[in-house]
Design a protein around this motif. Structure first.
Motif, PDB file in Angstrom:
ATOM      1  N   GLN A  21      47.122  95.153  70.435  1.00 40.86           N
ATOM      2  CA  GLN A  21      47.822  94.482  71.526  1.00 40.86           C
ATOM      3  C   GLN A  21      48.207  93.055  71.119  1.00 40.86           C
ATOM      4  O   GLN A  21      47.343  92.301  70.690  1.00 40.86           O
ATOM      5  N   TYR A 139      46.336 103.043  81.262  1.00 38.70           N
ATOM      6  CA  TYR A 139      46.367 102.553  79.883  1.00 38.70           C
ATOM      7  C   TYR A 139      45.928 103.605  78.845  1.00 38.70           C
ATOM      8  O   TYR A 139      46.613 103.838  77.840  1.00 38.70           O
ATOM      9  N   ASP A 146      50.780 107.243  72.408  1.00 44.88           N
ATOM     10  CA  ASP A 146      51.085 106.555  71.136  1.00 44.88           C
ATOM     11  C   ASP A 146      50.700 107.430  69.951  1.00 44.88           C
ATOM     12  O   ASP A 146      51.436 107.559  68.971  1.00 44.88           O
ATOM     13  N   GLY A 158      38.303  99.922  65.759  1.00 43.23           N
ATOM     14  CA  GLY A 158      36.955  99.397  65.922  1.00 43.23           C
ATOM     15  C   GLY A 158      36.210 100.266  66.927  1.00 43.23           C
ATOM     16  O   GLY A 158      36.807 101.110  67.611  1.00 43.23           O
ATOM     17  N   ASP A 160      35.008  99.787  69.788  1.00 43.19           N
ATOM     18  CA  ASP A 160      35.340  99.712  71.225  1.00 43.19           C
ATOM     19  C   ASP A 160      36.444 100.686  71.638  1.00 43.19           C
ATOM     20  O   ASP A 160      36.629 100.933  72.831  1.00 43.19           O
ATOM     21  N   VAL A 198      32.604  93.377  65.342  1.00 49.04           N
ATOM     22  CA  VAL A 198      32.288  91.985  65.015  1.00 49.04           C
ATOM     23  C   VAL A 198      31.934  91.269  66.312  1.00 49.04           C
ATOM     24  O   VAL A 198      32.642  91.405  67.316  1.00 49.04           O
TER      25      VAL A 198
HETATM   26  P1  TYM Z   1      42.939  95.738  70.644  1.00 54.52           P
HETATM   27  O1  TYM Z   1      44.279  95.098  70.629  1.00 54.52           O
HETATM   28  O2  TYM Z   1      41.927  95.252  71.620  1.00 54.52           O
HETATM   29  O3  TYM Z   1      42.284  95.647  69.214  1.00 54.52           O
HETATM   30  C1  TYM Z   1      42.983  96.090  68.060  1.00 54.52           C
HETATM   31  C2  TYM Z   1      42.028  96.697  67.059  1.00 54.52           C
HETATM   32  O4  TYM Z   1      41.041  95.727  66.673  1.00 54.52           O
HETATM   33  C3  TYM Z   1      39.745  96.268  66.874  1.00 54.52           C
HETATM   34  N1  TYM Z   1      38.838  95.184  67.301  1.00 54.52           N
HETATM   35  C4  TYM Z   1      37.667  94.933  66.719  1.00 54.52           C
HETATM   36  N2  TYM Z   1      37.033  95.525  65.694  1.00 54.52           N
HETATM   37  C5  TYM Z   1      35.834  95.035  65.345  1.00 54.52           C
HETATM   38  N3  TYM Z   1      35.246  93.974  65.978  1.00 54.52           N
HETATM   39  C6  TYM Z   1      35.847  93.359  67.013  1.00 54.52           C
HETATM   40  N4  TYM Z   1      35.276  92.318  67.616  1.00 54.52           N
HETATM   41  C7  TYM Z   1      37.121  93.832  67.427  1.00 54.52           C
HETATM   42  N5  TYM Z   1      38.002  93.467  68.410  1.00 54.52           N
HETATM   43  C8  TYM Z   1      39.037  94.308  68.313  1.00 54.52           C
HETATM   44  C9  TYM Z   1      39.922  97.300  67.988  1.00 54.52           C
HETATM   45  O5  TYM Z   1      38.867  98.246  67.978  1.00 54.52           O
HETATM   46  C10 TYM Z   1      41.249  97.897  67.629  1.00 54.52           C
HETATM   47  O6  TYM Z   1      41.113  98.878  66.614  1.00 54.52           O
HETATM   48  N6  TYM Z   1      43.824 100.015  73.049  1.00 54.52           N
HETATM   49  C11 TYM Z   1      43.906  99.352  71.761  1.00 54.52           C
HETATM   50  C12 TYM Z   1      45.305  99.293  71.210  1.00 54.52           C
HETATM   51  C13 TYM Z   1      45.996 100.602  71.091  1.00 54.52           C
HETATM   52  C14 TYM Z   1      45.754 101.609  70.114  1.00 54.52           C
HETATM   53  C15 TYM Z   1      46.699 102.632  70.380  1.00 54.52           C
HETATM   54  C16 TYM Z   1      44.847 101.719  69.066  1.00 54.52           C
HETATM   55  C17 TYM Z   1      47.026 101.064  71.874  1.00 54.52           C
HETATM   56  N7  TYM Z   1      47.453 102.262  71.448  1.00 54.52           N
HETATM   57  C18 TYM Z   1      46.724 103.809  69.609  1.00 54.52           C
HETATM   58  C19 TYM Z   1      44.890 102.903  68.290  1.00 54.52           C
HETATM   59  C20 TYM Z   1      45.818 103.914  68.554  1.00 54.52           C
HETATM   60  C21 TYM Z   1      43.410  97.929  71.924  1.00 54.52           C
HETATM   61  O7  TYM Z   1      43.418  97.363  72.993  1.00 54.52           O
HETATM   62  O8  TYM Z   1      43.080  97.328  70.765  1.00 54.52           O
END
Ligand code: TYM
Length: 346
Positions: A21, A139, A146, A158, A160, A198
């Protein structure tokens, strides 16, 4: 539908899809949990499709000017982290209309009970869920769209995002079952390495996040060398020395987090890091981590700055990526309409 029209396609070819995002500056968590691994998948020679999910971002209000800037900045972060737009497809979601179209169709497949179990919705909507947008609730179905729009088989994310990828599998299975087809694959979440979650630099029990009000809690990919070093020096830790064995990190979330970050940045295992730093205090470990983080991250922020100086070039990359994405997505969404019984006569 005649037999020959039935899309039986159980042999899906390996294809990676993932998204981020552009709803704020990207963090070290996004880099280690996602971007770095996106580049690795591309370098393994697998077909890779990466998306800046701006339609997801607007499920909570975004300042339009800031969203445009953050989308370009996130594109710059992908490229600076090693995602090559010649070898991967890199684009922003809203430029490929099929995402919103398939999301609608999947809204009609997903069940309310499934959506109600999504922990991220509960976290983001907070106590005031009645005031959350309908988009925030739907969402995960957009996220399923996607992934399924490209018949992707692997989704590096990640920790989450695991629940959302599992929901995607459920939606795909229900669609296939409801219409008697093998049209959508069951994508695998790829949650690999030592930095799949992380944590905040201020609180080792909270995820590092771009939306945390405290800037000291995270390292932003736009931070300069001094800021990175300062944030690591100030990271919350306990007074004990680092243990020599992984077990010794069990009840020490802050220490574990810094060791995991070191391991991920250095391409080592946490055990190897403890082999080197076990018995040493944070007075020794933090400066070493700061130096490593600056060595790995400062070139990314410099390259992002260089790319951001030419927004027209970034827009051109996203436009070309959207054309390539559309070429894959359009036939799949058209086929989905057909399977569901809609007349396609243009
Ligand atoms: P988003 O934008 O919150 O995060 C993007 C990616 O970064 C990873 N991530 C982390 N990994 C490790 N430690 C952390 N602290 C951390 N913060 C974020 C997330 O796990 C993610 O891989 N819903 C998704 C976006 C999305 C998506 C998709 C992902 C939309 N469509 C289709 C995969 C496939 C999201 O909000 O990620």
């Amino acid at each position: 539908m005649s037999d020959t029209d039935t899309p039986i396609n159980a042999n899906f070819k390996p294809r990676v899809f993932s998204g981020i995002q552009p709803s704020g500056g990207l963090t070290l968590g996004n880099y280690l949990g996602a971007l770095k691994r996106f580049a690795m998948k591309q370098d393994e020679g697998i077909e890779t499709i990466y998306c800046l999910v701006d339609l997801h971002a607007v499920t909570v209000w975004q300042d339009p000017e800031a969203l445009r800037r953050q989308t370009r900045e996130a594109a710059a972060a992908f490229i600076a982290s090693g995602v090559d737009p010649q070898r991967s497809i890199l684009f922003n979601q809203s430029q490929v209309g099929a995402h919103a179209e398939l999301a609608w169709l999947l809204n009609c497949v997903a069940r309310l009970g499934w959506m109600n179990r999504m922990t991220q919705f509960k976290d983001k909507a907070g106590k005031n869920a009645e005031k959350a947008s309908l988009g925030l609730y739907a969402y995960p179905a957009l996220m399923a769209a996607d992934i399924l729009l490209y018949h992707a088989t692997m989704v590096p994310v990640g920790e989450d995002q695991k629940q959302h990828v599992e929901l995607t599998r459920d939606i795909a299975a229900k669609f296939n079952h409801d219409f008697g087809v093998e049209f959508f694959p069951a994508p695998e979440p790829l949650i690999e390495g030592t930095a799949t979650r992380v944590m905040s630099l201020r609180d080792g029990t909270k995820k590092m996040s771009k939306s945390d009000p405290s800037d000291a809690s995270r390292i932003n990919l736009t931070d300069d060398a001094d800021t990175i070093a300062k944030k690591i020096r100030k990271a919350t830790t306990d007074p004990a020395e680092l243990p020599s064995e992984i077990d010794g990190l069990k009840d020490r979330p802050e220490a574990r987090n810094l060791v995991n970050i070191y391991a991920a940045l250095a391409d080592m295992t946490p055990a190897q890091v403890l082999g080197e730093y076990g018995g040493k205090g944070f007075g020794t470990f933090k400066p070493a981590l700061a130096e490593l983080a600056v060595e790995k991250l400062a070139p990314i922020s410099t390259e992002m700055g260089r790319l951001m100086a030419d927004p027209a070039e970034i827009d051109a990359v996203l436009g070309q990526g959207a054309n390539k994405a559309d070429a894959i997505a359009r036939p799949i969404v058209e086929r989905t309409y057909e399977i569901m019984g809609m007349v396609r006569s243009r």
